[in-house]
Write a protein that holds these residues in place. Sequence first.
Motif, PDB file in Angstrom:
ATOM      1  N   ALA A 172      -5.269 -21.396   5.790  1.00 44.70           N
ATOM      2  CA  ALA A 172      -3.512 -21.523   6.377  1.00 44.70           C
ATOM      3  C   ALA A 172      -3.069 -22.214   5.663  1.00 44.70           C
ATOM      4  CB  ALA A 172      -3.910 -22.012   7.901  1.00 44.70           C
ATOM      5  N   SER A 173      -3.053 -22.861   4.701  1.00 44.84           N
ATOM      6  CA  SER A 173      -2.231 -24.372   3.926  1.00 44.84           C
ATOM      7  C   SER A 173      -1.726 -22.545   2.759  1.00 44.84           C
ATOM      8  CB  SER A 173      -3.301 -25.915   3.728  1.00 44.84           C
ATOM      9  OG  SER A 173      -3.917 -26.216   4.355  1.00 44.84           O
ATOM     10  N   TRP A 174      -2.103 -22.311   2.026  1.00 46.58           N
ATOM     11  CA  TRP A 174      -2.176 -21.125   1.129  1.00 46.58           C
ATOM     12  C   TRP A 174      -0.864 -20.539   2.170  1.00 46.58           C
ATOM     13  CZ3 TRP A 174      -1.006 -16.043   1.566  1.00 46.58           C
ATOM     14  CH2 TRP A 174      -1.007 -15.070   0.263  1.00 46.58           C
ATOM     15  N   LEU A 175      -0.991 -20.426   3.333  1.00 49.55           N
ATOM     16  CA  LEU A 175       0.113 -19.325   3.712  1.00 49.55           C
ATOM     17  C   LEU A 175       0.768 -20.372   3.861  1.00 49.55           C
ATOM     18  CD1 LEU A 175      -1.882 -17.784   7.155  1.00 49.55           C
ATOM     19  CD2 LEU A 175      -1.123 -17.043   5.115  1.00 49.55           C
ATOM     20  N   GLU A 176       1.150 -21.045   4.000  1.00 53.81           N
ATOM     21  CA  GLU A 176       2.764 -22.057   4.140  1.00 53.81           C
ATOM     22  C   GLU A 176       2.940 -22.564   3.446  1.00 53.81           C
ATOM     23  OE1 GLU A 176       2.069 -25.333   8.529  1.00 53.81           O
ATOM     24  OE2 GLU A 176       1.080 -25.848   6.549  1.00 53.81           O
ATOM     25  N   GLU A 177       2.241 -22.512   2.149  1.00 57.34           N
ATOM     26  CA  GLU A 177       2.604 -22.431   1.069  1.00 57.34           C
ATOM     27  C   GLU A 177       3.489 -21.747   0.062  1.00 57.34           C
ATOM     28  OE1 GLU A 177       0.682 -23.942  -4.240  1.00 57.34           O
ATOM     29  OE2 GLU A 177       0.124 -24.053  -1.977  1.00 57.34           O
ATOM     30  N   ALA A 178       2.690 -20.474   0.297  1.00 60.68           N
ATOM     31  CA  ALA A 178       3.410 -19.141  -0.267  1.00 60.68           C
ATOM     32  C   ALA A 178       4.720 -18.503   1.027  1.00 60.68           C
ATOM     33  CB  ALA A 178       2.481 -17.876   0.397  1.00 60.68           C
ATOM     34  N   LYS A 179       4.730 -19.213   2.546  1.00 60.45           N
ATOM     35  CA  LYS A 179       5.689 -18.692   2.799  1.00 60.45           C
ATOM     36  C   LYS A 179       6.036 -17.649   3.294  1.00 60.45           C
ATOM     37  CE  LYS A 179       8.924 -21.909   1.298  1.00 60.45           C
ATOM     38  NZ  LYS A 179      10.192 -21.890   0.316  1.00 60.45           N
ATOM     39  N   LEU A 180       4.448 -17.317   4.397  1.00 60.00           N
ATOM     40  CA  LEU A 180       3.630 -15.707   4.687  1.00 60.00           C
ATOM     41  C   LEU A 180       3.125 -16.611   6.239  1.00 60.00           C
ATOM     42  CD1 LEU A 180       1.592 -14.183   1.279  1.00 60.00           C
ATOM     43  CD2 LEU A 180       4.591 -13.767   1.933  1.00 60.00           C
ATOM     44  N   GLU A 181       3.219 -15.508   6.979  1.00 59.72           N
ATOM     45  CA  GLU A 181       3.029 -15.458   8.315  1.00 59.72           C
ATOM     46  C   GLU A 181       1.816 -13.916   8.028  1.00 59.72           C
ATOM     47  OE1 GLU A 181       4.069 -16.779  10.396  1.00 59.72           O
ATOM     48  OE2 GLU A 181       6.279 -17.083   9.924  1.00 59.72           O
ATOM     49  N   TRP A 182       0.562 -15.507   9.210  1.00 56.81           N
ATOM     50  CA  TRP A 182      -0.561 -14.554   9.529  1.00 56.81           C
ATOM     51  C   TRP A 182      -0.565 -13.222   9.829  1.00 56.81           C
ATOM     52  CZ3 TRP A 182      -3.300 -13.551  13.269  1.00 56.81           C
ATOM     53  CH2 TRP A 182      -3.044 -13.852  14.926  1.00 56.81           C
ATOM     54  N   TRP A 183       0.142 -12.746  10.191  1.00 61.01           N
ATOM     55  CA  TRP A 183      -0.019 -11.639  12.032  1.00 61.01           C
ATOM     56  C   TRP A 183       0.798 -10.788  11.287  1.00 61.01           C
ATOM     57  CZ3 TRP A 183       5.216 -11.103  12.482  1.00 61.01           C
ATOM     58  CH2 TRP A 183       6.302 -11.639  12.333  1.00 61.01           C
ATOM     59  N   HIS A 184       1.714 -10.249   9.908  1.00 58.14           N
ATOM     60  CA  HIS A 184       2.613  -9.750  10.092  1.00 58.14           C
ATOM     61  C   HIS A 184       1.451  -9.023   8.419  1.00 58.14           C
ATOM     62  CE1 HIS A 184       6.309  -7.874   8.661  1.00 58.14           C
ATOM     63  NE2 HIS A 184       5.990  -7.637   7.293  1.00 58.14           N
ATOM     64  N   PHE A 185       1.808  -7.717   8.844  1.00 59.90           N
ATOM     65  CA  PHE A 185       0.936  -6.611   7.631  1.00 59.90           C
ATOM     66  C   PHE A 185       1.920  -5.531   7.386  1.00 59.90           C
ATOM     67  CE2 PHE A 185      -2.435  -8.262   9.802  1.00 59.90           C
ATOM     68  CZ  PHE A 185      -3.305  -8.688   8.547  1.00 59.90           C
ATOM     69  N   PRO A 186       2.736  -5.754   6.485  1.00 58.14           N
ATOM     70  CA  PRO A 186       3.848  -4.608   5.639  1.00 58.14           C
ATOM     71  C   PRO A 186       3.002  -3.229   5.617  1.00 58.14           C
ATOM     72  CG  PRO A 186       3.888  -6.880   4.776  1.00 58.14           C
ATOM     73  CD  PRO A 186       2.526  -6.752   4.768  1.00 58.14           C
ATOM     74  N   ILE A 187       4.037  -2.538   5.447  1.00 62.01           N
ATOM     75  CA  ILE A 187       3.180  -1.624   5.063  1.00 62.01           C
ATOM     76  C   ILE A 187       3.260  -0.989   3.900  1.00 62.01           C
ATOM     77  CG2 ILE A 187       3.854   1.314   4.995  1.00 62.01           C
ATOM     78  CD1 ILE A 187       3.898   0.753   7.385  1.00 62.01           C
ATOM     79  N   ARG A 188       3.344  -1.555   2.614  1.00 59.65           N
ATOM     80  CA  ARG A 188       3.001  -1.510   1.557  1.00 59.65           C
ATOM     81  C   ARG A 188       1.714  -2.086   0.855  1.00 59.65           C
ATOM     82  NH1 ARG A 188       6.786  -2.409  -4.077  1.00 59.65           N
ATOM     83  NH2 ARG A 188       6.233  -4.769  -3.344  1.00 59.65           N
ATOM     84  N   LYS A 189       0.666  -2.245   0.978  1.00 63.99           N
ATOM     85  CA  LYS A 189      -0.317  -3.136   0.727  1.00 63.99           C
ATOM     86  C   LYS A 189      -0.084  -3.977   0.198  1.00 63.99           C
ATOM     87  CE  LYS A 189      -5.689  -1.933  -0.412  1.00 63.99           C
ATOM     88  NZ  LYS A 189      -6.211  -1.121  -0.328  1.00 63.99           N
ATOM     89  N   GLN A 190       0.145  -4.251  -1.177  1.00 64.10           N
ATOM     90  CA  GLN A 190       0.366  -5.439  -1.982  1.00 64.10           C
ATOM     91  C   GLN A 190       1.648  -6.073  -1.724  1.00 64.10           C
ATOM     92  OE1 GLN A 190       1.236  -2.142  -2.856  1.00 64.10           O
ATOM     93  NE2 GLN A 190       3.609  -2.148  -3.854  1.00 64.10           N
ATOM     94  N   ASP A 191       2.190  -6.377  -0.006  1.00 64.63           N
ATOM     95  CA  ASP A 191       2.601  -6.306   0.237  1.00 64.63           C
ATOM     96  C   ASP A 191       2.226  -8.276   1.346  1.00 64.63           C
ATOM     97  OD1 ASP A 191       4.544  -6.569  -1.262  1.00 64.63           O
ATOM     98  OD2 ASP A 191       5.688  -5.588   0.003  1.00 64.63           O
ATOM     99  N   ARG A 192       0.877  -6.908   2.006  1.00 68.18           N
ATOM    100  CA  ARG A 192       0.173  -7.662   2.633  1.00 68.18           C
ATOM    101  C   ARG A 192      -0.222  -9.705   1.894  1.00 68.18           C
ATOM    102  NH1 ARG A 192      -3.339  -2.028   3.922  1.00 68.18           N
ATOM    103  NH2 ARG A 192      -1.665  -1.105   4.015  1.00 68.18           N
ATOM    104  N   ALA A 193      -0.175 -10.066   3.122  1.00 66.62           N
ATOM    105  CA  ALA A 193      -0.698 -12.145   3.246  1.00 66.62           C
ATOM    106  C   ALA A 193      -1.946 -11.941   2.460  1.00 66.62           C
ATOM    107  CB  ALA A 193      -0.801 -12.197   3.746  1.00 66.62           C
ATOM    108  N   VAL A 194      -2.849 -10.889   3.174  1.00 70.03           N
ATOM    109  CA  VAL A 194      -4.917 -11.171   3.561  1.00 70.03           C
ATOM    110  C   VAL A 194      -4.961 -10.433   1.783  1.00 70.03           C
ATOM    111  CG1 VAL A 194      -4.784  -8.838   4.313  1.00 70.03           C
ATOM    112  CG2 VAL A 194      -6.885 -11.380   4.400  1.00 70.03           C
ATOM    113  N   LEU A 195      -3.612 -10.005   1.645  1.00 73.95           N
ATOM    114  CA  LEU A 195      -4.655  -8.896   0.099  1.00 73.95           C
ATOM    115  C   LEU A 195      -3.747  -9.880  -0.884  1.00 73.95           C
ATOM    116  CD1 LEU A 195      -5.580  -6.567  -0.874  1.00 73.95           C
ATOM    117  CD2 LEU A 195      -2.906  -5.855  -1.014  1.00 73.95           C
ATOM    118  N   ARG A 196      -3.110 -10.382  -0.731  1.00 71.56           N
ATOM    119  CA  ARG A 196      -2.427 -11.045  -1.377  1.00 71.56           C
ATOM    120  C   ARG A 196      -3.050 -12.993  -1.894  1.00 71.56           C
ATOM    121  NH1 ARG A 196       3.849 -12.847  -0.373  1.00 71.56           N
ATOM    122  NH2 ARG A 196       3.693 -13.619  -2.162  1.00 71.56           N
ATOM    123  N   TYR A 197      -3.660 -13.102  -0.752  1.00 74.23           N
ATOM    124  CA  TYR A 197      -4.331 -14.062  -0.604  1.00 74.23           C
ATOM    125  C   TYR A 197      -5.518 -13.997  -1.297  1.00 74.23           C
ATOM    126  CZ  TYR A 197      -7.421 -17.973   1.188  1.00 74.23           C
ATOM    127  OH  TYR A 197      -8.652 -19.476   1.454  1.00 74.23           O
TER     128      TYR A 197
END
Length: 421
Positions: free
Chosen positions: A79-104
């Motif tokens: 959660a702290s990483w998401l806030e720092e990266a300014k990403l939403e946990w529930w958003h899954f873009p089509i491009r795999k490399q843009d997904r928050a969980v993959l970047r994390y």
Amino acid sequence: MANLETINYRPVREVIHNDKVTWVPDPLARSIDALPQIFWSSGEAWHEANHWALTKVTSTKGGHIKTVTSLMKHLVAYASWLEEAKLEWWHFPIRKQDRAVLRYRGDLIAQRDRGSLAPSTTRSRMAAVIQFYRHAKIYGFVQRHSPLWIDRSVVVRHFDAAGFERTFVTTSSDLSIPNLSRVGLRLEDGLTPIRNDDIKKLLELTKEQGPKEIHLMLLLGILSGARIQTITTLHIKNIENAYADVQTPNIYRIRVGPGTGVETKFDVSGEILVPKFLIDELKAYAYSMQRLRRQAIAEKVNRSFLFLTNRGNPYKSGTITRLMTDLRRLASNAGLRFMNSFKFHQTRATFGTWLMGVALKATSAKAAVSFVRDAMLHKDEKTTFLYVRFLEREPLKAEVSNQFSAIFSGLVGRDWNEYHA
């Protein structure tokens, strides 16, 4: 930065009377103390994550509150990483490399490679995130067709104590991070014991410069093998009620586990062995002016704890973590380099290794394992056997070291070319 807090959960249900809705305690649902909950930096609760924690604790499998708290500690880091990266946990873009969980996942691996996160922590943190997302998908918190990751079935083979093979199928994700821990036999929680010389240096340091409480906690860990959760939940009555072992009067037994007020891992009941001189020192500390001043400002419910902070509170994991950081810094300034990666749990590994070594010299391997298992409150005997295997390797390692030095020590300081002439 997101925060992890605990609440006392009291379930309620709605009652409609005269077209009005009121909420009353639900007698069919159990209350939960210290339920972990995550809050964003704005103060808003992360409802989906908190729902996951509640579901796991109240599941039919009986999720243990400590296990759930551990998982939520990993999730609050996400959660702290998401806030720092300014990403939403529930958003899954089509491009795999843009997904928050993959970047994390990529960030965790980078931290592991830099050495700022242990391999086991990296793996556990990613596993907790994956568990949460599976829960979120089941309950519709994210769209069911969202491209989360690719799951695969893995067949695991297991041999029981009698040698019979069992197989079971589990699910693994392509986001899972393997535990690339270093090769070699490790003891409980992947730690190794401290050398005798280093123990002496550490205790001399804490006796002269460290807080009295930390010095006594280290003594308890080294001389009894007690876990930090057991040490920090000891009460004065537990020390007063310690009794001498019939066969070894200089060793006292302290009852711990359910019904004693002292916490143990897996709620195992048993007795820890403590030398008489340490019992005497703990009693002296219990009624010292230093502790009594802390007791005077403590809440009534906390006054019986043996160890209290300077604010009169029981020691919690966060406080211990900060104290260990201060201790490592103090030790580093004193030239104790072995303390750079020190973990309190190494005191337990140190005690277990010493105790098993003594036991193996005095009796059979079977009796030694049984004795050490009881003394260290091991739930599973396999954990105790790690100490046997660890000690069995020591003579071999020492002999290899001696032979290596004897054969190759002459090479040091000589011209390498003459060995290729």
